[in-house]
Design a protein around this motif. Structure first.
Motif, PDB file in Angstrom:
ATOM      1  N   ASP A  33       0.781  -1.267   0.050  1.00 56.76           N
ATOM      2  CA  ASP A  33      -0.043   0.095  -0.073  1.00 56.76           C
ATOM      3  C   ASP A  33       0.840   1.259   0.011  1.00 56.76           C
ATOM      4  O   ASP A  33       0.389   2.393   0.100  1.00 56.76           O
ATOM      5  CB  ASP A  33      -0.976   0.145   1.008  1.00 56.76           C
ATOM      6  CG  ASP A  33      -0.297  -0.088   2.490  1.00 56.76           C
ATOM      7  OD1 ASP A  33       0.977   0.056   2.468  1.00 56.76           O
ATOM      8  OD2 ASP A  33      -1.065  -0.152   3.750  1.00 56.76           O
ATOM      9  N   GLY A  34       2.162   0.992  -0.313  1.00 56.68           N
ATOM     10  CA  GLY A  34       3.056   2.233  -0.160  1.00 56.68           C
ATOM     11  C   GLY A  34       4.526   1.685  -0.142  1.00 56.68           C
ATOM     12  O   GLY A  34       5.001   0.525  -0.114  1.00 56.68           O
ATOM     13  N   ILE A  35       5.637   2.676  -0.248  1.00 53.70           N
ATOM     14  CA  ILE A  35       6.970   2.230  -0.278  1.00 53.70           C
ATOM     15  C   ILE A  35       7.448   1.947   1.168  1.00 53.70           C
ATOM     16  O   ILE A  35       6.883   2.440   1.938  1.00 53.70           O
ATOM     17  CB  ILE A  35       7.966   3.325  -0.677  1.00 53.70           C
ATOM     18  CG1 ILE A  35       7.480   3.629  -2.141  1.00 53.70           C
ATOM     19  CG2 ILE A  35       9.273   3.215  -0.407  1.00 53.70           C
ATOM     20  CD1 ILE A  35       8.044   2.762  -3.024  1.00 53.70           C
ATOM     21  N   GLN A  36       7.946   0.687   1.327  1.00 58.17           N
ATOM     22  CA  GLN A  36       8.653   0.288   2.546  1.00 58.17           C
ATOM     23  C   GLN A  36      10.089   0.966   2.619  1.00 58.17           C
ATOM     24  O   GLN A  36      10.927   0.295   2.158  1.00 58.17           O
ATOM     25  CB  GLN A  36       8.533  -1.256   2.645  1.00 58.17           C
ATOM     26  CG  GLN A  36       7.155  -1.815   2.640  1.00 58.17           C
ATOM     27  CD  GLN A  36       7.110  -3.147   3.110  1.00 58.17           C
ATOM     28  OE1 GLN A  36       8.160  -3.923   3.352  1.00 58.17           O
ATOM     29  NE2 GLN A  36       5.959  -4.141   2.713  1.00 58.17           N
ATOM     30  N   TRP A  37      10.038   2.192   3.178  1.00 56.07           N
ATOM     31  CA  TRP A  37      11.194   2.868   3.031  1.00 56.07           C
ATOM     32  C   TRP A  37      12.438   2.231   3.763  1.00 56.07           C
ATOM     33  O   TRP A  37      13.584   2.482   3.249  1.00 56.07           O
ATOM     34  CB  TRP A  37      11.171   4.383   3.702  1.00 56.07           C
ATOM     35  CG  TRP A  37      10.040   4.990   2.733  1.00 56.07           C
ATOM     36  CD1 TRP A  37       8.767   5.368   3.090  1.00 56.07           C
ATOM     37  CD2 TRP A  37      10.263   5.537   1.585  1.00 56.07           C
ATOM     38  NE1 TRP A  37       8.155   6.236   2.055  1.00 56.07           N
ATOM     39  CE2 TRP A  37       8.992   6.097   0.992  1.00 56.07           C
ATOM     40  CE3 TRP A  37      11.743   5.900   0.838  1.00 56.07           C
ATOM     41  CZ2 TRP A  37       9.222   6.951  -0.016  1.00 56.07           C
ATOM     42  CZ3 TRP A  37      11.485   6.697  -0.444  1.00 56.07           C
ATOM     43  CH2 TRP A  37      10.331   7.055  -0.816  1.00 56.07           C
ATOM     44  N   GLU A  38      12.062   1.468   4.716  1.00 55.92           N
ATOM     45  CA  GLU A  38      13.066   0.775   5.376  1.00 55.92           C
ATOM     46  C   GLU A  38      13.859  -0.255   4.333  1.00 55.92           C
ATOM     47  O   GLU A  38      15.217  -0.697   4.811  1.00 55.92           O
ATOM     48  CB  GLU A  38      12.950  -0.207   6.533  1.00 55.92           C
ATOM     49  CG  GLU A  38      11.866  -1.153   6.374  1.00 55.92           C
ATOM     50  CD  GLU A  38      10.567  -0.821   6.182  1.00 55.92           C
ATOM     51  OE1 GLU A  38       9.435  -1.724   6.253  1.00 55.92           O
ATOM     52  OE2 GLU A  38      10.082   0.459   5.910  1.00 55.92           O
ATOM     53  N   HIS A  39      13.391  -0.922   3.199  1.00 57.09           N
ATOM     54  CA  HIS A  39      14.148  -1.319   2.256  1.00 57.09           C
ATOM     55  C   HIS A  39      14.627  -0.666   1.164  1.00 57.09           C
ATOM     56  O   HIS A  39      15.153  -1.414   0.336  1.00 57.09           O
ATOM     57  CB  HIS A  39      12.914  -2.489   1.848  1.00 57.09           C
ATOM     58  CG  HIS A  39      12.396  -3.461   2.843  1.00 57.09           C
ATOM     59  ND1 HIS A  39      13.206  -4.382   3.375  1.00 57.09           N
ATOM     60  CD2 HIS A  39      11.186  -3.645   3.389  1.00 57.09           C
ATOM     61  CE1 HIS A  39      12.691  -4.981   4.274  1.00 57.09           C
ATOM     62  NE2 HIS A  39      11.287  -4.773   4.142  1.00 57.09           N
ATOM     63  N   VAL A  40      14.819   0.676   1.230  1.00 55.89           N
ATOM     64  CA  VAL A  40      15.142   1.574   0.064  1.00 55.89           C
ATOM     65  C   VAL A  40      16.509   1.894   0.463  1.00 55.89           C
ATOM     66  O   VAL A  40      16.892   2.601   1.812  1.00 55.89           O
ATOM     67  CB  VAL A  40      14.315   2.626  -0.068  1.00 55.89           C
ATOM     68  CG1 VAL A  40      14.872   3.594  -1.156  1.00 55.89           C
ATOM     69  CG2 VAL A  40      12.868   2.134  -0.391  1.00 55.89           C
ATOM     70  N   THR A  41      17.665   1.489  -0.443  1.00 57.52           N
ATOM     71  CA  THR A  41      18.962   1.826   0.244  1.00 57.52           C
ATOM     72  C   THR A  41      19.370   3.245  -0.360  1.00 57.52           C
ATOM     73  O   THR A  41      18.560   3.909  -1.304  1.00 57.52           O
ATOM     74  CB  THR A  41      19.952   0.752  -0.671  1.00 57.52           C
ATOM     75  OG1 THR A  41      19.986   0.999  -2.238  1.00 57.52           O
ATOM     76  CG2 THR A  41      19.641  -0.549  -0.221  1.00 57.52           C
ATOM     77  N   GLU A  42      20.491   3.622  -0.107  1.00 55.13           N
ATOM     78  CA  GLU A  42      20.881   5.164  -0.464  1.00 55.13           C
ATOM     79  C   GLU A  42      21.254   5.054  -1.993  1.00 55.13           C
ATOM     80  O   GLU A  42      21.168   5.967  -2.866  1.00 55.13           O
ATOM     81  CB  GLU A  42      22.179   5.345   0.395  1.00 55.13           C
ATOM     82  CG  GLU A  42      21.986   5.824   1.640  1.00 55.13           C
ATOM     83  CD  GLU A  42      20.826   6.957   1.849  1.00 55.13           C
ATOM     84  OE1 GLU A  42      21.182   7.828   1.245  1.00 55.13           O
ATOM     85  OE2 GLU A  42      20.271   7.277   2.898  1.00 55.13           O
TER      86      GLU A  42
END
Length: 240
Positions: free
Chosen positions: A210-219
């Motif tokens: 239902d949206g971006i799971q920001w904890e899984h987005v790397t730099e």
């Protein structure tokens, strides 16, 4: 090699050995083009969820080119993610494509000529989403080529407020597998599987992002996909 990669390679190898793949080759490492892609596209055109859709988002890979061209011929707006999501999404409106040039307009090489990259605020409401796949379980669990773009594209659209919509995939029937595909929380399950043989509803029990799971987005991903930075700014603007 992970279980997901083992399943991917099994499918790539089967398509290659049975000569069910089409250009571009090799099939390994990509959403494989397949014999029967046009037939699968025609089945999609027969579906009510397609007929009533005004805006359709389709992945940019080769096996979905016949469907992208059909969308424009059918007078619908086409939204195509740019490769690797580097520039976000390209929107092509049917009235910008001269008759007979739909296939050219829907190709990766020429889509920017007929369409334009749109900011998040310019993306219209999407009615139907089509994703490419390497392998699909009958219950809707899906494997792409391993980069996670389809999962993230759906999450981005939900993040900016797009309603939950049906997700379909077009594949060769050889890509339908019985393997127990591992599933992560951000993986996108599909509602309909369309092959050269027909249409199957998955009745998938798995929820969609239902949206971006920001904890899984790397730099590194934030740097290589500017749309993610734009999305964070979009969210801040919405919160103000």
């Amino acid at each position: 090699m992970s279980v997901k990669d083992e399943i991917r390679h099994k499918v790539w190898n089967a398509l290659t050995e049975k000569k069910l793949g089409r250009f571009p080759f090799p099939l390994v490492g990509r959403i494989p083009n397949f014999k029967g892609a046009e037939k699968a596209a025609s089945f999609v055109q027969s579906m009510d969820i397609y007929k009533t859709a005004s805006v359709v988002k389709v992945n940019p890979d080769a096996p979905q080119l016949p469907l992208r061209a059909a969308i424009l011929k059918d007078g619908k707006t086409l939204l195509i993610p740019t490769p690797r999501l580097k520039d976000g999404f390209v929107m092509i409106k049917p009235d910008s494509v001269p008759a007979g040039e739909e296939r050219k307009a829907a190709s990766i090489k020429h889509m920017n000529t007929y369409g334009k990259v749109v900011p998040l605020t310019g993306i219209p409401g999407i009615d139907l989403i089509v994703v490419g796949s390497v392998a699909i379980h009958p219950d809707g669990r899906r494997l792409g080529k391993g980069a996670g773009y389809a999962d993230r594209e759906y999450a981005i659209l939900r993040e900016i407020g797009n309603k939950p919509v049906p997700v379909i995939t077009t594949i060769n029937s050889e890509q339908l597998v019985g393997d127990d595909i591992p599933r992560d929380s951000y993986d996108l399950a599909v509602d309909w599987i369309i092959t050269e043989e027909g249409i199957t509803e998955t009745n998938t029990p798995y929820p969609k992002p239902d949206g971006i799971q920001w904890e899984h987005v790397t730099e590194d991903e934030m740097e290589s996909m500017p749309i993610l930075k734009e999305l964070k700014g979009f969210r801040r603007g919405t919160d103000l």
